[in-house]
Design a protein around this motif. Structure first.
Motif, short mmCIF file in Angstrom:
data_model
loop_
_atom_site.label_atom_id
_atom_site.label_comp_id
_atom_site.label_asym_id
_atom_site.label_seq_id
_atom_site.Cartn_x
_atom_site.Cartn_y
_atom_site.Cartn_z
N UNK A 125 21.40 55.73 154.41
CA UNK A 125 22.27 56.30 155.76
C UNK A 125 22.58 55.28 156.73
N UNK A 126 23.71 55.30 157.34
CA UNK A 126 23.95 54.02 158.37
C UNK A 126 23.15 53.95 159.47
N UNK A 127 22.80 55.47 160.00
CA UNK A 127 21.77 55.35 161.22
C UNK A 127 20.38 54.81 160.78
N UNK A 128 20.03 54.92 159.79
CA UNK A 128 18.56 54.29 159.37
C UNK A 128 18.91 52.79 159.05
N UNK A 129 20.03 52.40 158.59
CA UNK A 129 20.19 51.03 158.56
C UNK A 129 20.42 50.04 159.75
N UNK A 130 21.14 50.87 160.54
CA UNK A 130 21.55 50.19 162.07
C UNK A 130 20.04 50.22 162.73
N UNK A 131 19.14 50.86 162.63
CA UNK A 131 17.72 50.83 163.20
C UNK A 131 17.09 49.48 162.53
N UNK A 132 17.20 49.45 161.26
CA UNK A 132 16.58 48.22 160.43
C UNK A 132 17.32 46.92 160.90
N UNK A 133 18.65 47.11 161.10
CA UNK A 133 19.32 45.81 161.37
C UNK A 133 19.02 45.21 162.60
N UNK A 134 18.71 46.20 163.55
CA UNK A 134 18.74 45.76 165.07
C UNK A 134 17.35 45.40 165.28
N UNK A 135 16.22 45.90 164.43
CA UNK A 135 14.81 45.37 164.67
C UNK A 135 14.97 43.81 163.98
N UNK A 136 15.64 43.69 162.89
CA UNK A 136 15.60 42.17 162.11
C UNK A 136 16.36 41.38 162.86
N UNK A 137 17.34 41.75 163.62
CA UNK A 137 18.21 40.92 164.52
C UNK A 137 17.36 40.40 165.53
N UNK A 138 16.36 41.21 166.30
CA UNK A 138 15.60 40.66 167.28
C UNK A 138 14.48 39.85 166.54
N UNK A 139 13.91 40.09 165.51
CA UNK A 139 13.05 39.02 164.87
C UNK A 139 13.91 37.67 164.57
N UNK A 140 14.95 37.59 164.09
CA UNK A 140 15.77 36.56 164.20
C UNK A 140 16.20 35.82 165.22
N UNK A 141 16.72 36.49 166.34
CA UNK A 141 16.84 35.90 167.42
C UNK A 141 15.82 35.31 168.08
N UNK A 142 14.65 35.91 167.98
CA UNK A 142 13.39 35.14 168.63
C UNK A 142 12.93 34.14 167.88
N UNK A 143 13.01 34.23 166.42
CA UNK A 143 12.17 32.86 165.75
C UNK A 143 13.08 32.11 164.67
N UNK A 144 14.39 32.33 164.46
CA UNK A 144 15.17 31.73 163.21
C UNK A 144 16.54 31.33 163.74
#
Length: 220
Positions: free
Chosen positions: A70-89
């Protein structure tokens, strides 16, 4: 004359790749994490050249994300991953270079083999509106499926997708000055097409190609 600065994502803007880390992030805490060894085996078969990237990506997607998401679920996953990426990668040099390009009047574009469904969230955190990326097929309900919708945005296909983007944006190539940043030899077609190719933190093979072609090297 329009100024366009096009950046690769994995190992250019980021220090490390994003696809496998995103899959592990999405699967963490779910039963699909048990499929990680199978996905690793699929990646090994690709490394042995038993099949190409266009086949590998859907296989890993199905194993780690499932048949439909589901796109809504995937959006939540992507936002959380992007936050981690932005912080450390994210390479500090990439942030500095994008800031300098913006100040010089360049329009920033990210062109990446990463899937749009998570790369968009990373681009947004970097303040980049223009993204050229691998697209996923959707079903009638809008759920994201493992199949690719078009080519993997890699190698010669990346250049073709960039050219399509230029057409869609009504930008005449002859009226644009293009900087292109990447770390990888697979981007040789786009390096050759760009007005100002910039090789970023290259490995041995890429460094040799840059030297042979006279392309500028920056270490971020």
């Amino acid at each position: 004359m329009q100024r366009i600065a096009i950046y690769d994502l994995d190992r250019t803007i980021t220090r490390a790749p994003t696809w496998t880390p995103f899959l592990l992030h999405a699967a963490r805490g779910r039963w699909r994490m048990a499929m990680a060894p199978v996905a690793a085996g699929a990646a090994l078969l690709h490394a042995l050249r038993l099949y190409d990237r266009d086949r590998l990506k859907p296989i890993m997607h199905r194993l780690m994300l499932g048949g439909a998401l589901d796109e809504a679920e995937l959006t939540l996953l992507a936002e959380a991953f992007a936050a981690t990426t932005d912080a450390s990668n994210i390479r500090s040099g990439a942030r500095a270079r994008m800031a300098a390009d913006r100040a010089a009047g360049y329009r920033i574009v990210i062109a990446t083999a990463a899937h749009r469904f998570y790369a968009q969230a990373i681009a947004s955190r970097l303040g980049v509106e223009d993204l050229i990326a691998t697209e996923a097929t959707r079903d009638a309900s809008g759920r994201i499926l493992p199949l690719l919708a078009g080519p993997n945005c890699y190698g010669a296909a990346k250049l073709a997708m960039i050219e399509t983007w230029f057409n869609d944006q009504d930008i005449a190539r002859r009226h644009a000055h293009v900087r292109f940043y990447s770390d990888h030899p697979s981007d040789a077609p786009t390096f050759a097409w760009a007005d100002e190719p910039v090789v970023v933190s290259p490995g041995k093979r890429m460094a040799a190609l840059a030297s042979a072609q006279g392309w500028r090297v920056e270490r971020w």
